[in-house]
Design a protein around this motif. Structure first.
Motif, PDB file in Angstrom:
ATOM      1  N   GLU A 168       0.829  -1.209   0.000  1.00  0.00           N
ATOM      2  CA  GLU A 168       0.000   0.000   0.000  1.00  0.00           C
ATOM      3  C   GLU A 168       0.864   1.260   0.000  1.00  0.00           C
ATOM      4  O   GLU A 168       0.491   2.268  -0.592  1.00  0.00           O
ATOM      5  CB  GLU A 168      -0.983  -0.029   1.178  1.00  0.00           C
ATOM      6  CG  GLU A 168      -2.019  -1.128   0.988  1.00  0.00           C
ATOM      7  CD  GLU A 168      -3.160  -1.116   1.994  1.00  0.00           C
ATOM      8  OE1 GLU A 168      -3.215  -0.209   2.847  1.00  0.00           O
ATOM      9  OE2 GLU A 168      -3.997  -2.031   1.934  1.00  0.00           O
ATOM     10  N   LEU A 169       1.999   1.168   0.647  1.00  0.00           N
ATOM     11  CA  LEU A 169       2.949   2.284   0.628  1.00  0.00           C
ATOM     12  C   LEU A 169       3.375   2.563  -0.816  1.00  0.00           C
ATOM     13  O   LEU A 169       3.435   3.720  -1.256  1.00  0.00           O
ATOM     14  CB  LEU A 169       4.168   1.903   1.477  1.00  0.00           C
ATOM     15  CG  LEU A 169       5.021   2.986   2.112  1.00  0.00           C
ATOM     16  CD1 LEU A 169       4.174   3.882   2.995  1.00  0.00           C
ATOM     17  CD2 LEU A 169       6.141   2.350   2.923  1.00  0.00           C
ATOM     18  N   GLY A 170       3.645   1.505  -1.560  1.00  0.00           N
ATOM     19  CA  GLY A 170       4.056   1.636  -2.955  1.00  0.00           C
ATOM     20  C   GLY A 170       2.950   2.206  -3.827  1.00  0.00           C
ATOM     21  O   GLY A 170       3.191   3.070  -4.673  1.00  0.00           O
ATOM     22  N   GLN A 171       1.724   1.732  -3.601  1.00  0.00           N
ATOM     23  CA  GLN A 171       0.593   2.241  -4.376  1.00  0.00           C
ATOM     24  C   GLN A 171       0.411   3.728  -4.131  1.00  0.00           C
ATOM     25  O   GLN A 171       0.139   4.503  -5.033  1.00  0.00           O
ATOM     26  CB  GLN A 171      -0.696   1.526  -3.956  1.00  0.00           C
ATOM     27  CG  GLN A 171      -0.867   0.177  -4.594  1.00  0.00           C
ATOM     28  CD  GLN A 171      -1.856  -0.680  -3.826  1.00  0.00           C
ATOM     29  OE1 GLN A 171      -2.607  -0.189  -2.998  1.00  0.00           O
ATOM     30  NE2 GLN A 171      -1.845  -1.964  -4.098  1.00  0.00           N
ATOM     31  N   PHE A 172       0.565   4.108  -2.891  1.00  0.00           N
ATOM     32  CA  PHE A 172       0.302   5.492  -2.514  1.00  0.00           C
ATOM     33  C   PHE A 172       1.330   6.439  -3.133  1.00  0.00           C
ATOM     34  O   PHE A 172       0.988   7.471  -3.687  1.00  0.00           O
ATOM     35  CB  PHE A 172       0.334   5.601  -0.989  1.00  0.00           C
ATOM     36  CG  PHE A 172      -0.065   6.949  -0.471  1.00  0.00           C
ATOM     37  CD1 PHE A 172      -1.404   7.282  -0.357  1.00  0.00           C
ATOM     38  CD2 PHE A 172       0.888   7.874  -0.088  1.00  0.00           C
ATOM     39  CE1 PHE A 172      -1.786   8.511   0.128  1.00  0.00           C
ATOM     40  CE2 PHE A 172       0.517   9.111   0.396  1.00  0.00           C
ATOM     41  CZ  PHE A 172      -0.822   9.432   0.506  1.00  0.00           C
ATOM     42  N   PHE A 173       2.591   6.049  -3.070  1.00  0.00           N
ATOM     43  CA  PHE A 173       3.645   6.965  -3.510  1.00  0.00           C
ATOM     44  C   PHE A 173       4.005   6.841  -4.981  1.00  0.00           C
ATOM     45  O   PHE A 173       4.332   7.822  -5.630  1.00  0.00           O
ATOM     46  CB  PHE A 173       4.920   6.739  -2.692  1.00  0.00           C
ATOM     47  CG  PHE A 173       4.873   7.384  -1.350  1.00  0.00           C
ATOM     48  CD1 PHE A 173       4.712   8.751  -1.230  1.00  0.00           C
ATOM     49  CD2 PHE A 173       4.992   6.627  -0.202  1.00  0.00           C
ATOM     50  CE1 PHE A 173       4.668   9.358   0.010  1.00  0.00           C
ATOM     51  CE2 PHE A 173       4.951   7.228   1.041  1.00  0.00           C
ATOM     52  CZ  PHE A 173       4.785   8.596   1.145  1.00  0.00           C
ATOM     53  N   GLY A 174       4.014   5.619  -5.505  1.00  0.00           N
ATOM     54  CA  GLY A 174       4.519   5.441  -6.860  1.00  0.00           C
ATOM     55  C   GLY A 174       5.974   5.852  -6.911  1.00  0.00           C
ATOM     56  O   GLY A 174       6.758   5.556  -6.009  1.00  0.00           O
ATOM     57  N   LEU A 202       6.481  -4.787  -5.145  1.00  0.00           N
ATOM     58  CA  LEU A 202       7.467  -4.265  -4.184  1.00  0.00           C
ATOM     59  C   LEU A 202       8.653  -3.614  -4.894  1.00  0.00           C
ATOM     60  O   LEU A 202       9.637  -3.252  -4.269  1.00  0.00           O
ATOM     61  CB  LEU A 202       7.969  -5.368  -3.246  1.00  0.00           C
ATOM     62  CG  LEU A 202       6.927  -5.995  -2.312  1.00  0.00           C
ATOM     63  CD1 LEU A 202       7.597  -6.862  -1.263  1.00  0.00           C
ATOM     64  CD2 LEU A 202       6.102  -4.914  -1.629  1.00  0.00           C
ATOM     65  N   GLU A 203       8.521  -3.465  -6.211  1.00  0.00           N
ATOM     66  CA  GLU A 203       9.631  -2.886  -6.973  1.00  0.00           C
ATOM     67  C   GLU A 203       9.958  -1.471  -6.509  1.00  0.00           C
ATOM     68  O   GLU A 203      11.099  -1.019  -6.631  1.00  0.00           O
ATOM     69  CB  GLU A 203       9.312  -2.843  -8.480  1.00  0.00           C
ATOM     70  CG  GLU A 203       9.007  -4.200  -9.118  1.00  0.00           C
ATOM     71  CD  GLU A 203       7.582  -4.656  -8.904  1.00  0.00           C
ATOM     72  OE1 GLU A 203       6.758  -3.847  -8.404  1.00  0.00           O
ATOM     73  OE2 GLU A 203       7.260  -5.826  -9.215  1.00  0.00           O
ATOM     74  N   PHE A 204       8.956  -0.785  -5.975  1.00  0.00           N
ATOM     75  CA  PHE A 204       9.211   0.610  -5.565  1.00  0.00           C
ATOM     76  C   PHE A 204      10.233   0.690  -4.431  1.00  0.00           C
ATOM     77  O   PHE A 204      10.768   1.756  -4.149  1.00  0.00           O
ATOM     78  CB  PHE A 204       7.905   1.285  -5.134  1.00  0.00           C
ATOM     79  CG  PHE A 204       7.505   0.993  -3.719  1.00  0.00           C
ATOM     80  CD1 PHE A 204       6.910  -0.213  -3.390  1.00  0.00           C
ATOM     81  CD2 PHE A 204       7.733   1.911  -2.702  1.00  0.00           C
ATOM     82  CE1 PHE A 204       6.553  -0.490  -2.088  1.00  0.00           C
ATOM     83  CE2 PHE A 204       7.380   1.641  -1.394  1.00  0.00           C
ATOM     84  CZ  PHE A 204       6.789   0.433  -1.093  1.00  0.00           C
ATOM     85  N   LEU A 205      10.499  -0.441  -3.780  1.00  0.00           N
ATOM     86  CA  LEU A 205      11.463  -0.425  -2.673  1.00  0.00           C
ATOM     87  C   LEU A 205      12.903  -0.298  -3.158  1.00  0.00           C
ATOM     88  O   LEU A 205      13.806  -0.060  -2.358  1.00  0.00           O
ATOM     89  CB  LEU A 205      11.324  -1.696  -1.833  1.00  0.00           C
ATOM     90  CG  LEU A 205      10.086  -1.771  -0.943  1.00  0.00           C
ATOM     91  CD1 LEU A 205       9.950  -3.155  -0.326  1.00  0.00           C
ATOM     92  CD2 LEU A 205      10.138  -0.709   0.149  1.00  0.00           C
ATOM     93  N   GLU A 206      13.099  -0.469  -4.470  1.00  0.00           N
ATOM     94  CA  GLU A 206      14.438  -0.318  -5.031  1.00  0.00           C
ATOM     95  C   GLU A 206      15.010   1.042  -4.603  1.00  0.00           C
ATOM     96  O   GLU A 206      14.318   2.064  -4.644  1.00  0.00           O
ATOM     97  CB  GLU A 206      14.338  -0.409  -6.569  1.00  0.00           C
ATOM     98  CG  GLU A 206      15.661  -0.498  -7.304  1.00  0.00           C
ATOM     99  CD  GLU A 206      16.378  -1.840  -7.125  1.00  0.00           C
ATOM    100  OE1 GLU A 206      15.739  -2.816  -6.673  1.00  0.00           O
ATOM    101  OE2 GLU A 206      17.576  -1.916  -7.441  1.00  0.00           O
ATOM    102  N   ASP A 207      16.249   1.025  -4.150  1.00  0.00           N
ATOM    103  CA  ASP A 207      16.934   2.235  -3.683  1.00  0.00           C
ATOM    104  C   ASP A 207      16.395   2.786  -2.357  1.00  0.00           C
ATOM    105  O   ASP A 207      16.680   3.929  -2.003  1.00  0.00           O
ATOM    106  CB  ASP A 207      16.892   3.371  -4.730  1.00  0.00           C
ATOM    107  CG  ASP A 207      17.734   3.021  -5.945  1.00  0.00           C
ATOM    108  OD1 ASP A 207      18.693   2.232  -5.788  1.00  0.00           O
ATOM    109  OD2 ASP A 207      17.429   3.520  -7.036  1.00  0.00           O
ATOM    110  N   THR A 208      15.589   2.003  -1.653  1.00  0.00           N
ATOM    111  CA  THR A 208      15.255   2.436  -0.298  1.00  0.00           C
ATOM    112  C   THR A 208      16.169   1.667   0.657  1.00  0.00           C
ATOM    113  O   THR A 208      16.896   0.768   0.239  1.00  0.00           O
ATOM    114  CB  THR A 208      13.776   2.167   0.068  1.00  0.00           C
ATOM    115  OG1 THR A 208      13.586   0.755   0.223  1.00  0.00           O
ATOM    116  CG2 THR A 208      12.838   2.692  -0.994  1.00  0.00           C
ATOM    117  N   TYR A 209      16.111   2.030   1.921  1.00  0.00           N
ATOM    118  CA  TYR A 209      17.060   1.466   2.894  1.00  0.00           C
ATOM    119  C   TYR A 209      16.350   0.715   4.006  1.00  0.00           C
ATOM    120  O   TYR A 209      15.210   1.035   4.349  1.00  0.00           O
ATOM    121  CB  TYR A 209      17.904   2.595   3.505  1.00  0.00           C
ATOM    122  CG  TYR A 209      18.752   3.297   2.480  1.00  0.00           C
ATOM    123  CD1 TYR A 209      20.063   2.890   2.234  1.00  0.00           C
ATOM    124  CD2 TYR A 209      18.227   4.333   1.711  1.00  0.00           C
ATOM    125  CE1 TYR A 209      20.834   3.523   1.273  1.00  0.00           C
ATOM    126  CE2 TYR A 209      18.989   4.967   0.747  1.00  0.00           C
ATOM    127  CZ  TYR A 209      20.282   4.553   0.532  1.00  0.00           C
ATOM    128  OH  TYR A 209      21.028   5.168  -0.428  1.00  0.00           O
TER     129      TYR A 209
END
Lengths: 437, 293
Positions: A258-264, A287-294
């Motif tokens: 849901e975090l990913g959907q919200f932010f894109g 979960l691809e949006f997590l790329e480059d997160t920590y």
């Protein structure tokens, strides 16, 4: 719920141990020459050391529980193959606490009165620890927890409770706050579960980020049983530079999705505790949006380039591959960041029992065990402590170790920063040693 | 975020909540309306629907859409069959005695929950959505699948309304609800109708669960929340009233969405519970319920 027992390998009964001892009498060399033979011969008794594993087998902590049980079985095998504790085999008795504080206290009571264990150990969720610890104190049962909350270190519990296997949240967050404020941003919005563990994050990370000249733009507390999160996300103010998230329980995958959907793609910097993704495959769609997160990791899930031989050994023994999945099922992702605490706690118990010459359940032996544990000052990195070296404070019963900050790179977690032990030290105010035994 | 976008997100969340809730509550309301049974195990049929959906979808994991739509067929059918068996084996033998059926359905709740725990395990498992696209609003993104769930629920409600009001099947159900003895005298097989209605109620919960499971995952403890919310909806809307159930689900769903976004989800739950209390005090039969005859 029936309990189960992790028994010493090869089904050794008292009789077979005695027979083995008889056969080997006077032939010390023969013992060395028989690989796999368990050397319990120097023990005054061959009765096993009984360790009660208080386990989240069901309830919201179940995915941790599954792995805590496997790690315990693996560590017990290593201990028993190496001759047990003080020459006695280790036997683990498992009871399910249902991730429920009330049942947690009942389990502790059952360990003390029915199973008559030497030590209770294992549980994770902070509300269960807090619910169970007073009963352990009343029953004078040493209670070694593999939690992360600041509850042990704060002095809130009692002299029988120890946390030697994993660093507490307060230490974790102050070790990482400088890195976060330097590399990601100073204006932080926090999302955390609304109970003790989450409150430790709220209180101590807020304090730590302020000490770095940063500020907390928002605090979003979410009930631990929540199954939907989108409704909370508009509370993240638009000028947030860093989103700090830590969630636990069965809904963690829903949370990150849901975090990913919200932010894109238009997201702030994201720093998460791996708790938000424990037992979840990074390769899950969306979960691809997590790329480059920590992420914070207690122990890095993916085998790193500079993997130590100890991590290699531990990984193999607990049945986890280089990607953090079970070697027998690729879909079964481990709780790698936390479960090393079980392994290390068991070796800490062994160390204290050996140092005190623990023989049985007499008050003197128990007292000796507790004082020996309190006398420990450090754990060296090694097979017993594969996550790294640690220091232990006998006053507040808490260990302090290294933390890892990992970046999601190409669908893997790569460690980009490992904190020093000193980064996570704070002034200790608690002193359990002044409490009577 | 400004008020407008805030309200938009709240409304979308509320509609999603209302969509799933309407289907679940309708099942509960139907069973109570026709059979006068308070089905405490209703939430567990919902959970069972989600778990069976996971199981079905994992058989066809190579193609998420095929897996999902297969689950949408198989899961309600299996849950319906289980509910039918429960009705025939347990509730029928209790002769639908109100107190006994409450206790029996509480028992069913635990038996189903623990059986799932043993067979399926304590972990949450996701079902992949049949399709996924993000609808990008200027202020935030929203899952396209969520919008599909809202549309699907509206379509299913339409179908239910049609069956209940325009078909012979609906007529039989309404006749049974209206006057059991007279219906029997006209040759309506009451026993069979009860069995099918109980199954249909459970199937509605299962459909709701299949729709929601790509968003929320399947977990053995997931039945409690929908049970409580369904009770809230059914009490406010009036037991056995289709119109009341839909309107109450919209009120509860939307208020839950909006209050949760603007204030806190806990406050939303408190307000819905307060609404129940007010309805029970001032209009015990619910907003659209008929007075007991």
């Amino acid at each position: 719920m029936s309990n189960s027992i992790i028994k010493p390998q090869k089904g050794i009964s008292r009789r077979s141990v005695l027979q083995g001892m008889g056969a080997a009498a006077g032939t010390g060399l023969a013992l060395q020459a028989m690989p796999g033979f368990v050397r319990y011969s120097q023990a005054a008794t061959s009765e096993p050391v009984k360790i009660g594993l208080q386990l989240h087998r069901t309830g919201i902590g179940a995915s941790y529980g599954r792995w805590y049980e496997r790690v315990t079985a693996a560590a017990v095998k290593v201990i028993n193959d190496g001759g047990g504790i003080n020459g006695r085999p280790v036997e683990v008795i498992v009871e399910d606490d249902g991730t429920d504080p009330k049942r947690g206290a009942e389990v502790v009571e059952k360990f003390a009165t029915q199973h008559k264990v030497d030590v209770a150990y294992g549980t994770l969720f902070s509300h269960v620890v807090i619910g169970s610890a007073p009963r352990a104190g009343e029953l004078k049962l040493p209670y070694v927890v593999v939690s992360e909350g600041h509850h042990v270190a704060s002095g809130k519990l009692n002299r029988y409770v120890f946390q030697p296997g994993i660093t507490d949240v307060r230490s974790q967050v102050i070790a990482m706050a400088p890195w976060i404020s330097k590399n990601l941003g100073k204006k932080v919005t926090m999302i955390f579960p609304d109970f003790a563990f989450g409150h430790d994050h709220r209180d101590y990370f807020s304090e730590a980020i302020k000490a770095q000249g940063g500020q907390v733009a928002g605090l979003i507390a979410i009930p631990p049983t929540e199954s939907s999160f989108t409704r909370y996300l508009p509370q993240i103010s638009s000028d947030t530079e860093v989103l700090y998230h830590v969630m636990v329980g069965p809904a963690v995958l829903t949370f990150v999705k849901e975090l990913g959907q919200f932010f894109g793609s238009s997201r702030p910097q994201i720093f998460g505790f791996i708790d938000s993704l424990e037992a979840v495959d990074l390769a899950t769609p969306q979960l691809e949006f997590l790329e480059d997160t920590y992420f914070w990791e207690g122990n890095p899930r993916y085998a790193q380039k500079d993997q130590t031989e100890y991590d290699k050994f531990y990984r193999e023994m607990v049945g986890v591959d280089a990607n953090g999945a079970s070697t027998s099922d690729q879909k079964d992702i481990s709780t790698y960041s936390h479960m090393f605490g079980c392994w290390e706690s068991l070796f800490a118990i062994k160390q204290a029992m050996e140092a005190s010459g623990y023989e049985g359940q007499t008050p003197k032996d128990k007292q000796g065990f507790i004082e020996a544990m309190e006398a420990i000052q450090k754990f060296d990195e090694g097979r017993e402590h594969p996550q790294g070296d640690k220091i232990f404070n006998g006053k507040n019963h808490q260990c302090y170790g290294h933390q890892n900050i990992s970046k999601v790179t190409g669908g893997r977690l790569e460690v980009v920063h490992r904190t020093a032990i000193e980064d996570g030290l704070y002034e200790v105010s608690a002193d359990y040693t002044t409490m009577s035994l | 975020m400004d008020l407008g976008p805030f309200l938009l997100l709240a409304t979308l969340e509320g509609l999603l909540q209302a969509a799933v809730l309407t289907l679940t509550a309708l099942g509960l309301s139907l069973v109570f309306g026709v059979m006068r049974i308070v089905n405490v195990a209703h939430g567990e049929f919902y959970m069972l629907g989600a778990v069976i959906a996971w199981w079905t979808a994992s058989l066809l994991s190579s193609n998420p859409a095929a897996g999902f739509f297969l689950a949408l067929v198989i899961s309600p059918l299996l849950v319906g069959a289980i509910a039918y068996a429960c009705e025939r084996l347990i509730l029928k033998r209790l002769e639908y005695d109100p107190e006994a059926t409450i206790v029996a359905t509480i028992g069913m709740l635990y038996v189903i929950q623990q059986t799932v725990l043993i067979a399926y395990g304590p972990d949450a498992h996701p079902v992949e959505a049949p399709f996924f696209f993000r609808v990008q609003f200027p202020w935030f993104g929203y899952s396209g699948y969520n919008l599909f769930v809202i549309a699907a629920a509206i379509a299913l409600l339409g179908l239910c309304w049609y069956i209940l009001t325009k078909t012979r099947l609906g007529l039989i159900m309404r006749a049974t609800q209206f006057d059991r003895e007279t219906a029997q005298a006209f040759g309506i097989p009451i026993g069979k109708v009860y069995g099918y209605v109980f199954a249909a109620g459970a199937m509605l919960a299962a459909i709701a669960a299949v729709l929601i499971v790509p968003i929320r995952q399947a977990h053995y403890l997931m039945g409690l929340d929908p049970l409580l919310l369904s009770f809230i909806v059914v009490i406010i809307g009036g037991l056995g009233s289709l119109r009341g159930t839909v309107i109450a689900a919209l009120i509860i769903g939307l208020s839950d969405g909006i209050i949760s976004v603007f204030f806190s989800p806990t406050l939303a739950k408190m307000i819905s519970t307060l609404l129940v209390a007010l309805v029970l005090v001032f209009k015990p039969q619910g907003l659209f319920g008929a007075r007991a005859r």
